[in-house]
Design a protein around this motif. Sequence first.
Motif, PDB file in Angstrom:
ATOM      1  N   LEU A  70      83.463  40.420  55.179  1.00  0.00           N
ATOM      2  CA  LEU A  70      84.180  40.577  56.442  1.00  0.00           C
ATOM      3  C   LEU A  70      85.695  40.486  56.206  1.00  0.00           C
ATOM      4  O   LEU A  70      86.472  41.266  56.781  1.00  0.00           O
ATOM      5  CB  LEU A  70      83.731  39.490  57.420  1.00  0.00           C
ATOM      6  N   ASP A  71      86.094  39.565  55.324  1.00  0.00           N
ATOM      7  CA  ASP A  71      87.514  39.429  54.997  1.00  0.00           C
ATOM      8  C   ASP A  71      88.063  40.693  54.338  1.00  0.00           C
ATOM      9  O   ASP A  71      89.205  41.099  54.601  1.00  0.00           O
ATOM     10  CB  ASP A  71      87.741  38.234  54.071  1.00  0.00           C
ATOM     11  N   LYS A  72      87.241  41.301  53.481  1.00  0.00           N
ATOM     12  CA  LYS A  72      87.684  42.537  52.816  1.00  0.00           C
ATOM     13  C   LYS A  72      87.899  43.661  53.833  1.00  0.00           C
ATOM     14  O   LYS A  72      88.883  44.401  53.762  1.00  0.00           O
ATOM     15  CB  LYS A  72      86.667  42.974  51.756  1.00  0.00           C
ATOM     16  N   ASN A 132      85.835  53.330  51.338  1.00  0.00           N
ATOM     17  CA  ASN A 132      84.971  52.986  50.205  1.00  0.00           C
ATOM     18  C   ASN A 132      83.986  51.880  50.566  1.00  0.00           C
ATOM     19  O   ASN A 132      82.801  51.935  50.199  1.00  0.00           O
ATOM     20  CB  ASN A 132      85.816  52.551  49.002  1.00  0.00           C
ATOM     21  N   LEU A 133      84.460  50.877  51.290  1.00  0.00           N
ATOM     22  CA  LEU A 133      83.587  49.787  51.728  1.00  0.00           C
ATOM     23  C   LEU A 133      82.487  50.294  52.658  1.00  0.00           C
ATOM     24  O   LEU A 133      81.311  49.950  52.507  1.00  0.00           O
ATOM     25  CB  LEU A 133      84.412  48.704  52.436  1.00  0.00           C
ATOM     26  N   VAL A 150      74.172  36.503  61.849  1.00  0.00           N
ATOM     27  CA  VAL A 150      75.193  37.471  62.264  1.00  0.00           C
ATOM     28  C   VAL A 150      74.962  37.891  63.716  1.00  0.00           C
ATOM     29  O   VAL A 150      75.904  37.979  64.508  1.00  0.00           O
ATOM     30  CB  VAL A 150      75.183  38.701  61.332  1.00  0.00           C
ATOM     31  N   ALA A 151      73.707  38.151  64.069  1.00  0.00           N
ATOM     32  CA  ALA A 151      73.400  38.583  65.439  1.00  0.00           C
ATOM     33  C   ALA A 151      73.761  37.505  66.456  1.00  0.00           C
ATOM     34  O   ALA A 151      74.403  37.782  67.476  1.00  0.00           O
ATOM     35  CB  ALA A 151      71.917  38.940  65.550  1.00  0.00           C
ATOM     36  N   TYR A 152      73.359  36.263  66.183  1.00  0.00           N
ATOM     37  CA  TYR A 152      73.702  35.168  67.096  1.00  0.00           C
ATOM     38  C   TYR A 152      75.217  35.002  67.194  1.00  0.00           C
ATOM     39  O   TYR A 152      75.768  34.773  68.286  1.00  0.00           O
ATOM     40  CB  TYR A 152      73.067  33.862  66.618  1.00  0.00           C
ATOM     41  N   GLY A 196      78.687  32.669  53.168  1.00  0.00           N
ATOM     42  CA  GLY A 196      79.889  32.770  52.352  1.00  0.00           C
ATOM     43  C   GLY A 196      80.106  34.177  51.825  1.00  0.00           C
ATOM     44  O   GLY A 196      81.242  34.696  51.854  1.00  0.00           O
ATOM     45  N   LYS A 197      79.027  34.812  51.360  1.00  0.00           N
ATOM     46  CA  LYS A 197      79.140  36.197  50.870  1.00  0.00           C
ATOM     47  C   LYS A 197      79.499  37.138  52.010  1.00  0.00           C
ATOM     48  O   LYS A 197      80.320  38.052  51.846  1.00  0.00           O
ATOM     49  CB  LYS A 197      77.816  36.631  50.234  1.00  0.00           C
TER      50      LYS A 197
END
Length: 288
Positions: free
Chosen positions: A257-259, A274-275, A196-198, A251-252
């Motif tokens: 991120l999509d949500k 809520n997220l 994620v950082a990269y 994938g998770k």
Amino acid sequence: MKEKKYKKVAIVGLGLIGGSLAGALKKSGNVADVTGIDIDRGSLDYAIRKKIIDHGYTNPGEGVSGAEIIVIATNVGDIVKTAATIIPFARKGAVITDVGSVKGNIVSRLDRLTPGHLRFVGGHPIAGTENSGVKAPRPGLFSGKRFIITPTSKSDPGAIKKVSGLWKAAGAEVYEMDPRMHDRVFGFVSHLPHIVAYSLVDSILSAEDSETLLDFAGGGLRDYTRIAASSPGMWTDIFTANRESAIKAIGKFRKSLDKIEGAIRRKDSVSLRNLLSRSAHAKREGIK
């Protein structure tokens, strides 16, 4: 003078982890001879001068000779071939271990590669910084940190005890974990954050006005750029070696991120709150 618990420990690779382990063992007084092995003679001379090691060798065969425990502290991609190089020179009964942050495939291959007169036990210290190289080591790096030992049905109980004792001498708390479970766990809690950082830093650098964006970066982004400053070579090896778990973790993350993106697009403040609240609660309740 107290009796030394170990006569000779050889550490192959004097980067952050190998050098810090060497320094911690020297400081503990539990090892009579801490030997370092590295391809860089200058790094070895520096380590001897700073009393991080007692002796240094560029030749692995010479360095591991007579060692009770041999610690392979190279990049993940070099662990198996390093083991193959040193095995012919290891004394009978020697214990070989590693510090790789990917375990499943490495442990499986080294269980098969290690001959009957030697012992292998995999391991992974949960400590580090974005720095690397022989000048990065910190003798207190492992103090109070976890060391994950990953034995299998082929592991010798005496070898497990020796490796555990070595890391306890370095200040670590030792935990046992199945190698495959290790890779799933750290695929999420260690490898994914680096991915994620990269990715985050790359997305900013790819923007047309990246210089302006970076000029206004605050503390939040600096946390990510610090992680992204970690060794690209080391993390390339880790991501590819643990690709199955890394891909599942990505994938998770993508679904999460999509949500969040969906809630923002819909202007769904309730779902978004809520997220965000769920993540904030996790930090307060257990993520240190």
